[in-house]
Design a protein around this motif. Structure first.
Motif, PDB file in Angstrom:
ATOM      1  N   VAL A  70      46.796  40.299  45.460  1.00 65.48           N
ATOM      2  CA  VAL A  70      46.265  40.717  44.159  1.00 65.48           C
ATOM      3  C   VAL A  70      46.831  39.826  43.074  1.00 65.48           C
ATOM      4  O   VAL A  70      47.907  39.249  43.209  1.00 65.48           O
ATOM      5  N   ASN A  74      47.152  43.398  38.109  1.00 68.81           N
ATOM      6  CA  ASN A  74      46.280  44.326  38.816  1.00 68.81           C
ATOM      7  C   ASN A  74      46.907  45.717  38.852  1.00 68.81           C
ATOM      8  O   ASN A  74      48.112  45.863  39.069  1.00 68.81           O
ATOM      9  N   THR A 124      42.307  51.055  44.778  1.00 66.20           N
ATOM     10  CA  THR A 124      42.447  50.022  43.753  1.00 66.20           C
ATOM     11  C   THR A 124      42.235  48.621  44.319  1.00 66.20           C
ATOM     12  O   THR A 124      42.154  47.661  43.561  1.00 66.20           O
ATOM     13  N   GLY A 465      38.614  46.107  38.178  1.00 64.64           N
ATOM     14  CA  GLY A 465      39.879  45.577  38.671  1.00 64.64           C
ATOM     15  C   GLY A 465      39.989  45.620  40.180  1.00 64.64           C
ATOM     16  O   GLY A 465      41.066  45.455  40.734  1.00 64.64           O
ATOM     17  N   THR A 467      39.819  44.230  43.835  1.00 65.22           N
ATOM     18  CA  THR A 467      39.943  42.873  44.359  1.00 65.22           C
ATOM     19  C   THR A 467      38.835  42.519  45.339  1.00 65.22           C
ATOM     20  O   THR A 467      38.499  41.355  45.499  1.00 65.22           O
ATOM     21  N   SER A 497      34.789  39.162  41.973  1.00 66.36           N
ATOM     22  CA  SER A 497      35.520  39.876  43.024  1.00 66.36           C
ATOM     23  C   SER A 497      35.078  39.327  44.377  1.00 66.36           C
ATOM     24  O   SER A 497      33.932  38.923  44.544  1.00 66.36           O
TER      25      SER A 497
END
Length: 572
Positions: A70, A74, A124, A465, A467, A497
């Motif tokens: 990341v 992040n 996430t 956000g 990844t 992304s």
């Protein structure tokens, strides 16, 4: 981004390690080869529901491990820090083992965690979107966060200011509730605090008193032994034929020797200095002996005081300092309780002022959100038009949260505040002319939902956000110019992304930066799955197979080449 995925003894997969690259990675292969199984494995790695059925027949456990990298800033890094997980190198290694008994063992960077924590971190890192799995964009509670991120720096700063005021208002509210408890409870507290304060004050505590008394008690208890030791030490040094007497004799001899050999002068000076130091020590020993008291009465006083302090420590603190701090706190609390009515009036006035300040800040948030919603609506419509959904209407519903009887009253209305303000935010759609706008999660289906999700993700992929974004056959039910539009849109998302896409559309496959082909074969009477990155020539054959469906001809190869050339042009 997802750097590498390792799968062992999972479903029909015996053992498989797949490296991934940046940009758009397309995964194709025959039906049943294991394409969706890989996505299922990633889903489990991110905290999805596990089952013993996932373990390959004849094995004891399935093992899934993924390496993620990341960027700095992040939000996964913040979450990991809060959870005490070391990610100093900005790398996450997620691992999940599932046993034949259905038990899961989860680890992040080697630290064993619960499935809930694995899920919290995993969400996430990767967003998986299938035709029937909508995840974050289909969850209304996530829409406020997306809109705020889209709005930019000004709204983010305003929201932080609002949250500070909100925290202050909640603290004041808690104090008002505490001071508004019934009179009997308040009276009991006053009596209790008054008793405790009197007991501590009567003890007349002094800082570090307990430590001094413990030291004094130790000396009193061993005073006879101490006197005997000091006396023996003194007598060993002072008196005829004692230490100092011999040292004085040695000093005199060395002094005479130094007159003969000047090199002995330094030695004489050292011995002479030692004599004077020991002589001074002997006098100090004599003085200390005179100070020692054999006082049983004083020992009894010290014991009694230490016992009193021990009793107080059981109630008010482990040290004298803690007890004195406790006394200061309850004295302040007692003063507040005695003057409760005055203090309550002050708190209520402060709380009313805080609610009004909060309301003004919340109104500013609402205003900024409505401005952002207007811009977002235009941006989404532009994306939908590029996907040939000109008739589809998108809107952002921003409504005040419904207050309750316990909510603060401002300008005659109950206002329901929370950490995000006083707004309820949800995305609405209408896919056909004349149809009313409805919540996003309840409107689209089939091929429509694929395009709607791609339009929205084209806007939000950076704001989220995340990844990595995974599309699992989201292109089902589309073809022709729509298929080409979807392909271009998926590649556009991959610019912000990493995108992994399982597809049956040759148009999407042609846009791939990396093309992985999944196949299965029999070995030792067991099915095994393998993954291979295709070369340029192999890409042509695979896309041709996707076009024809059965037999690859020169014409389908020509068409595949045309698609690849068009894709290269569009990527520039």
């Amino acid at each position: 981004m997802l750097v590498e995925l390792s799968i062992k003894h999972f479903a029909i997969i015996d053992q498989l390690t797949v490296p991934f690259q940046k940009g758009l990675t397309v995964i194709t292969g025959e039906t049943g080869a294991g394409k969706s199984i890989i996505i299922d494995a990633i889903g489990l790695l991110l905290g999805g529901r596990g089952s013993a059925d996932y373990v390959r027949y004849g094995e004891q456990r399935a093992e899934i491990e993924g390496l993620f990298h990341v960027e700095e800033g992040n939000r996964a890094l913040e979450k990991a820090k809060d959870l005490g997980i070391d990610v100093s190198d900005q790398m996450f290694i997620l691992r999940r083992d599932i046993t034949t008994q259905g038990k899961s063992i989860c680890r992040i960077n080697g630290k064993m965690v619960t499935i809930a924590i694995l899920r919290e971190i995993g969400q996430t890192l990767v967003d998986i979107h299938g035709q029937h799995e909508h995840q974050s964009l289909m969850q209304p509670e996530h829409h406020m966060h997306l809109l705020d991120e889209y709005a930019g720096v000004l709204l983010k700063r305003t929201r932080l200011e609002y949250q500070e005021l909100y925290k202050k208002a909640l603290q004041l509210q808690q104090q008002v509730v505490r001071f508004s408890t019934n009179e009997q409870e308040m009276a009991q507290k006053v009596d209790l605090y008054q008793f405790q304060l009197n007991e501590i004050e009567q003890a007349q505590l002094e800082p570090l008193e307990d430590e001094r008394l413990l030291e004094e008690r130790h000396k009193l208890q061993h005073s006879e032994k101490l006197f005997s030791l000091l006396q023996d030490s003194y007598q060993s040094l002072f008196g005829e034929n004692r230490g100092l007497d011999f040292l004085a004799n040695a000093t005199a001899h060395l002094e005479e020797a130094a007159t003969i050999d000047k090199e002995l002068s330094a030695l004489h000076e050292n011995v002479s200095n030692s004599f004077y130091l020991l002589e001074e020590a002997a006098f100090t020993l004599r003085n200390q002996m005179e100070l020692i008291e054999f006082d049983p009465a004083r020992l009894e006083v010290v014991e009694s005081r230490l016992h009193e302090l021990t009793q107080l420590k059981r109630k008010y603190g482990s040290t004298v300092e803690e007890m004195m701090e406790y006394a200061a706190r309850i004295e302040e609390e007692l003063d507040s309780l005695v003057h409760k009515d005055d203090r309550l009036s002050e708190l209520i006035a402060d709380l009313e002022a805080a609610w009004k300040d909060l309301y003004v800040e919340a109104q500013t948030l609402t205003k900024l959100r409505k401005e952002a919603a207007h811009k977002l609506k235009k941006a989404i419509h532009s994306q939908l038009r590029s996907l040939y959904m000109e008739k589809t209407e998108f809107d952002v519903s921003i409504q005040p949260r419904v207050g309750t009887k316990d909510s603060p009253i401002i300008d005659g209305q109950a206002v329901a505040f929370n950490e995000g303000g006083m707004d309820e935010i949800e995305f609405y759609l209408s896919t056909n002319p004349g149809e009313p706008l409805k919540p996003l999660a309840k409107v689209a289906s089939g091929g429509e939902i694929s395009r709607i999700m791609l339009a929205i993700k084209s806007i939000f992929s950076h704001q989220e956000g995340i990844t990595s974004v995974i599309f699992d056959e989201v292109d089902t039910g589309v073809s022709g110019r729509v298929a080409q539009a979807i392909a271009e849109k998926i590649h556009r998302i991959s610019e912000d992304s990493q995108v992994l896409c399982i597809t049956h559309l040759p148009q999407v496959a042609a846009m791939a930066d990396t093309h992985l082909y999944i196949s299965k074969h029999e070995e030792d009477q067991r099915v095994r799955t393998s993954v291979n990155a295709l070369t340029k020539g192999e890409k042509v054959n695979e896309i041709a197979r996707m076009i024809s469906g059965v037999e690859v001809t020169d014409l389908t190869k020509q068409h595949a080449n045309e698609l690849l050339q068009l894709a290269e042009t569009l990527k520039v």
